[in-house]
Motif scaffolding. Sequence first.
Motif: not given
Length: 217
Positions: A140, A189, A191, A193, A215
């Motif tokens: 990521a 990012s 996300s 992670s 991620t």
Amino acid sequence: MRVFITIFASLSFSMGPTEIVLATETDSLMDAYYKQKVALKKEADAVLKSLQSGDWSIIIDHLEKVNRRYPKGLERTDKSTPRGQNFDTMDTEWRAWSESFRNPKGKKSKGKTPDWIKQVLDNDCSKYLAQKTKNKSNVAEIFVMDRLGGTSCTIEPTSDFDQGDEAKFQIPRSTRKVHQGELKKDKSSNSVSIQVSYPIVEKGQFVGAVTIGLTLD
């Protein structure tokens, strides 16, 4: 009184197995969590090894160039930079730009990027990181910090410029050991992670650190 005792006894006996079940489920979840962390750490190690087996000198040369700009003996407590600004000022400018970099739908903004930030995003070190990770879908983010914790090169804009007040920089710097964070939602990012950070030591001297964000699949 008998009713109270009966109810209390019933609750006591019924809670026992419940507590055991909950404890077992918690242990199972924690076990899976740590196994996942170990697996992600191995993936991050592989990414680092890939960087080191290639033109690692690009990163070292870049850090030497950046660190050379700092006055000899300068430490983070001095808060000064080669640009005549302090880390707080640069971090504020970076954060404001980073927020405007993406609109609410996640698309990149057309706002003008300050020249000094362009130099961080477009230097040879950043290009090398991007080249080595372009086929790794679960990477990521990956960025390198200079010896004072400033973001030196990166494949994607980080949420802030100054990483020096965070464990990802402080632990590798002070202990020369790897630091692995916890699974979390990352603003940079966008996300879930985990970050793994490694010290970069050249000729016995700490010159910076690299953070690899992975991620979940």
